[in-house]
Design an enzyme around this catalytic site. Structure first.
Site, PDB file in Angstrom:
ATOM      1  N   ASP A  52      -5.158 -13.782   5.201  1.00 56.41           N
ATOM      2  CA  ASP A  52      -4.574 -12.454   6.170  1.00 56.41           C
ATOM      3  C   ASP A  52      -4.878 -12.568   7.067  1.00 56.41           C
ATOM      4  O   ASP A  52      -6.047 -13.552   7.445  1.00 56.41           O
ATOM      5  CB  ASP A  52      -5.535 -11.278   5.528  1.00 56.41           C
ATOM      6  CG  ASP A  52      -4.373 -10.099   6.905  1.00 56.41           C
ATOM      7  OD1 ASP A  52      -3.068 -10.055   7.278  1.00 56.41           O
ATOM      8  OD2 ASP A  52      -5.104  -8.950   6.614  1.00 56.41           O
ATOM      9  N   TRP A 104       8.881  -7.139  -0.997  1.00 59.69           N
ATOM     10  CA  TRP A 104       8.797  -5.996  -2.471  1.00 59.69           C
ATOM     11  C   TRP A 104       9.756  -5.552  -2.458  1.00 59.69           C
ATOM     12  O   TRP A 104      10.104  -4.303  -3.690  1.00 59.69           O
ATOM     13  CB  TRP A 104       7.811  -5.049  -1.369  1.00 59.69           C
ATOM     14  CG  TRP A 104       6.515  -5.203  -0.938  1.00 59.69           C
ATOM     15  CD1 TRP A 104       5.701  -5.392   0.098  1.00 59.69           C
ATOM     16  CD2 TRP A 104       5.579  -5.768  -2.453  1.00 59.69           C
ATOM     17  NE1 TRP A 104       4.690  -5.532   0.068  1.00 59.69           N
ATOM     18  CE2 TRP A 104       4.164  -5.899  -1.772  1.00 59.69           C
ATOM     19  CE3 TRP A 104       5.007  -5.476  -3.549  1.00 59.69           C
ATOM     20  CZ2 TRP A 104       3.309  -5.812  -2.042  1.00 59.69           C
ATOM     21  CZ3 TRP A 104       3.545  -5.641  -4.109  1.00 59.69           C
ATOM     22  CH2 TRP A 104       2.669  -5.727  -3.381  1.00 59.69           C
ATOM     23  N   GLU A 143      -4.819  -2.534  -1.216  1.00 56.56           N
ATOM     24  CA  GLU A 143      -4.340  -3.872  -0.608  1.00 56.56           C
ATOM     25  C   GLU A 143      -6.157  -3.967  -0.801  1.00 56.56           C
ATOM     26  O   GLU A 143      -6.751  -3.643   0.421  1.00 56.56           O
ATOM     27  CB  GLU A 143      -3.470  -4.297   0.351  1.00 56.56           C
ATOM     28  CG  GLU A 143      -2.272  -3.861   0.056  1.00 56.56           C
ATOM     29  CD  GLU A 143      -2.014  -3.332   1.419  1.00 56.56           C
ATOM     30  OE1 GLU A 143      -2.210  -3.872   2.816  1.00 56.56           O
ATOM     31  OE2 GLU A 143      -1.424  -2.626   1.728  1.00 56.56           O
ATOM     32  N   TYR A 172      -2.358 -12.639  -0.330  1.00 54.33           N
ATOM     33  CA  TYR A 172      -1.879 -14.068   0.723  1.00 54.33           C
ATOM     34  C   TYR A 172      -2.817 -14.300   1.612  1.00 54.33           C
ATOM     35  O   TYR A 172      -4.535 -13.404   1.515  1.00 54.33           O
ATOM     36  CB  TYR A 172      -0.595 -13.650   1.610  1.00 54.33           C
ATOM     37  CG  TYR A 172      -1.271 -12.029   2.467  1.00 54.33           C
ATOM     38  CD1 TYR A 172      -1.408 -12.019   3.510  1.00 54.33           C
ATOM     39  CD2 TYR A 172      -0.868 -10.981   0.832  1.00 54.33           C
ATOM     40  CE1 TYR A 172      -1.203 -10.778   4.058  1.00 54.33           C
ATOM     41  CE2 TYR A 172      -1.311  -9.791   1.677  1.00 54.33           C
ATOM     42  CZ  TYR A 172      -1.473  -9.866   3.033  1.00 54.33           C
ATOM     43  OH  TYR A 172      -1.267  -8.896   3.278  1.00 54.33           O
ATOM     44  N   THR A 216      -1.821  -4.499  -4.311  1.00 50.64           N
ATOM     45  CA  THR A 216      -1.322  -4.414  -6.244  1.00 50.64           C
ATOM     46  C   THR A 216       0.122  -4.635  -6.289  1.00 50.64           C
ATOM     47  O   THR A 216       0.555  -3.718  -5.604  1.00 50.64           O
ATOM     48  CB  THR A 216      -2.088  -3.622  -6.319  1.00 50.64           C
ATOM     49  OG1 THR A 216      -1.755  -2.545  -6.055  1.00 50.64           O
ATOM     50  CG2 THR A 216      -3.457  -3.846  -7.322  1.00 50.64           C
ATOM     51  N   ARG A 225       1.048  -9.351  -5.162  1.00 46.44           N
ATOM     52  CA  ARG A 225       1.110 -10.318  -3.827  1.00 46.44           C
ATOM     53  C   ARG A 225      -0.047 -10.668  -3.167  1.00 46.44           C
ATOM     54  O   ARG A 225      -1.510  -9.547  -2.641  1.00 46.44           O
ATOM     55  CB  ARG A 225       1.765  -9.405  -1.918  1.00 46.44           C
ATOM     56  CG  ARG A 225       1.969 -10.397  -0.722  1.00 46.44           C
ATOM     57  CD  ARG A 225       2.361  -9.240  -0.121  1.00 46.44           C
ATOM     58  NE  ARG A 225       2.949 -10.205   1.513  1.00 46.44           N
ATOM     59  CZ  ARG A 225       2.995 -10.255   2.189  1.00 46.44           C
ATOM     60  NH1 ARG A 225       2.351  -8.955   2.628  1.00 46.44           N
ATOM     61  NH2 ARG A 225       2.604 -10.719   3.549  1.00 46.44           N
ATOM     62  N   GLU A 231      -6.433 -11.610   1.314  1.00 44.70           N
ATOM     63  CA  GLU A 231      -5.617 -10.585   0.204  1.00 44.70           C
ATOM     64  C   GLU A 231      -4.694  -9.733  -0.805  1.00 44.70           C
ATOM     65  O   GLU A 231      -4.496 -10.720  -0.931  1.00 44.70           O
ATOM     66  CB  GLU A 231      -4.826  -9.709   2.227  1.00 44.70           C
ATOM     67  CG  GLU A 231      -4.372  -8.513   1.546  1.00 44.70           C
ATOM     68  CD  GLU A 231      -4.250  -7.374   2.408  1.00 44.70           C
ATOM     69  OE1 GLU A 231      -3.245  -6.318   2.986  1.00 44.70           O
ATOM     70  OE2 GLU A 231      -5.134  -7.777   4.205  1.00 44.70           O
TER      71      GLU A 231
END
Length: 453
Positions: free
Chosen positions: A57, A420, A9, A55, A66, A53, A63
């Site tokens: 943060d 997830w 991330e 988004y 993977t 993902r 952010e």
């Protein structure tokens, strides 16, 4: 665990300037950046067709996380794909701003600190077995992680009361605890919050938040592959020398401020050891472990070779052998050449600008990518593989199921929700599939759900 799930991330720094002055607040820039995402995802927190993902943060930091990868080279391709996706948002935001008469340049930095002293992170995720002793795992890992900055830090010119110094890690100044369940307030080395995103009876997710974000693909390879090898040794019950640090938080800063790797830090048993000593110990154990168990894949051998060459180069003081492969060295050599050409001190604002420009992900402008175009840095994956990873998920993990589900749902214009572990169609039946095994890339239940759209 010979096959492991990895994930990275990265939080990105964001700003918009016009003729050197800040034009918009980070909040405003982030809104422009994510406008396209919100228009198709109806949210600033979305999962993508490649299983990742994306988004916004805390603190307006975009952010990118993977999808699950089971090879380090896949992980690097997908991390770099995240850079390319965010670069696309940057170009789009820049155009929107100009169309609205707001002139300025939008920047996204893959680094870990801003000029106000705030820190944002690169978080590494490693799947481990639930049945191991997690406290013991953390104890053995902490001396490794505290000294690992020497081989994979991103480097930073740090302004201190005694003047400017070149520090090997950006994140070291911002770590306040060894092991903790918080990520922002106390910033530990290892985050213990128990969110496996998998079958909690079988797996645990090791969440490492001490590392720097890397521009260099080879540094990323070394960072993740070396950590994986240390984990494998712990899991295999290999007896390690007790390298427990007396004060890990003091040690992490002392090591960061010493490019020679020779500064000794105090161990809990009263002895002293340098970062070179400690890393050398882990390397020698890892080399022996790989040879005895015949674990030498091309990626593992490449990582071990680079690990050894990096420690030798630092020990000898001749960094030329790793100036294409290790982030903090690539940047340091760049800064030193620039200083010599322009007769500048380390504290010069122009040096600070260069330091930051190294992490600019906009390829026509960023200094790392200037070096890449000149062939001055070594690659792990090629541009085609990165391009494919923007839209194609890793094919050997659960990320494939998520990516295929999202792709079909978007093509069929179906309303859906994913995270997830869950894939859900928001229709009358509210059909949901729970995917608890991150290693599983094929699942009849998911195929049926996809076929039903």
């Amino acid at each position: 665990m010979n096959r492991r799930i990895f994930g990275l991330e990265n939080e990105y720094g964001v700003t918009c300037t016009f003729r050197g002055q800040r034009r918009l607040t980070p909040d405003e820039v982030a809104r422009y950046l994510f406008r396209r995402v919100v228009s198709w995802g109806r949210s600033s927190n979305v999962f993508l067709r490649n299983g990742a993902r994306l988004y916004l943060d805390v603190g307006s930091h975009p952010e990118y996380a993977t999808g699950e990868c089971d090879s380090v080279t896949d992980l690097i391709a997908h991390d770099k794909a995240g850079e390319r996706i965010l670069e696309g948002l940057l170009v789009d935001a820049q155009k929107r701003l100009h169309d609205e008469g707001i002139f300025g340049d939008v920047y996204l930095f893959k680094n870990n600190t801003d000029s106000a002293g705030n820190s944002y992170g690169c978080h590494e995720n490693y799947l481990v077995s639930r049945h191991g002793d997690f406290a013991k795992l953390a104890d053995v890992l902490i001396p490794f992680l505290v000294t690992r900055q020497l081989i994979c830090g991103a480097g930073k010119v740090l302004q201190t009361p005694r003047g400017a110094v070149y520090s090997v890690s950006q994140r070291a100044e911002h770590i306040w605890e060894g092991v903790s369940s918080a990520t922002t307030r106390s910033r530990p080395i290892i985050n213990t919050r128990d969110e496996p995103h998998a079958d909690a009876e079988r797996f645990r997710r090791l969440h490492v938040i001490v590392g720097d974000s890397n521009m260099s693909e080879t540094t990323m390879l070394l960072k993740v592959a070396s950590t994986d090898l240390v984990l494998r040794m712990i899991e295999a019950g290999i007896v390690m020398r007790d390298l427990t640090l007396d004060n890990p938080i003091r040690a992490i800063r002392e090591i960061s401020h010493d490019m020679t790797g020779r500064r000794e830090v105090r161990l809990a048993n009263g002895r002293e050891a340098s970062a070179l000593d400690i890393q050398g110990e882990y390397l020698s154990k890892a080399r022996d472990f790989v040879d005895r168990r015949e674990l030498g894949t091309p990626a593992v051998e490449r990582a071990l070779s680079l690990w050894e060459r990096t420690l030798k180069a630092i020990e000898s003081g001749d960094l030329s052998g790793i100036e294409r492969e290790i982030d903090w060295v690539i940047k340091y050599r760049l800064i030193e050449r620039y200083r010599a050409q322009n007769n500048l001190g380390l504290a010069s604002p122009r040096v600070a600008q260069l330091d930051l420009a190294y992490h600019d992900i906009h390829r026509p402008r960023g200094l790392y990518y200037l070096l890449e175009r000149k062939g001055a840095v070594t690659r792990v994956v090629d541009d085609l593989r990165v391009f494919e990873a923007k839209s194609v998920p890793p094919q050997t993990t659960r990320a494939r199921l998520r990516g295929e589900f999202i792709k079909r749902a978007q093509e069929r214009r179906r309303d859906f929700t994913v995270d997830w572990v869950h894939l859900k169609l928001n229709d009358q039946a509210q059909r949901t599939v729970l995917c608890k095994d991150p290693f599983k890339s094929h699942d009849e239940r998911v195929e049926k759900l996809i076929a039903s759209m």
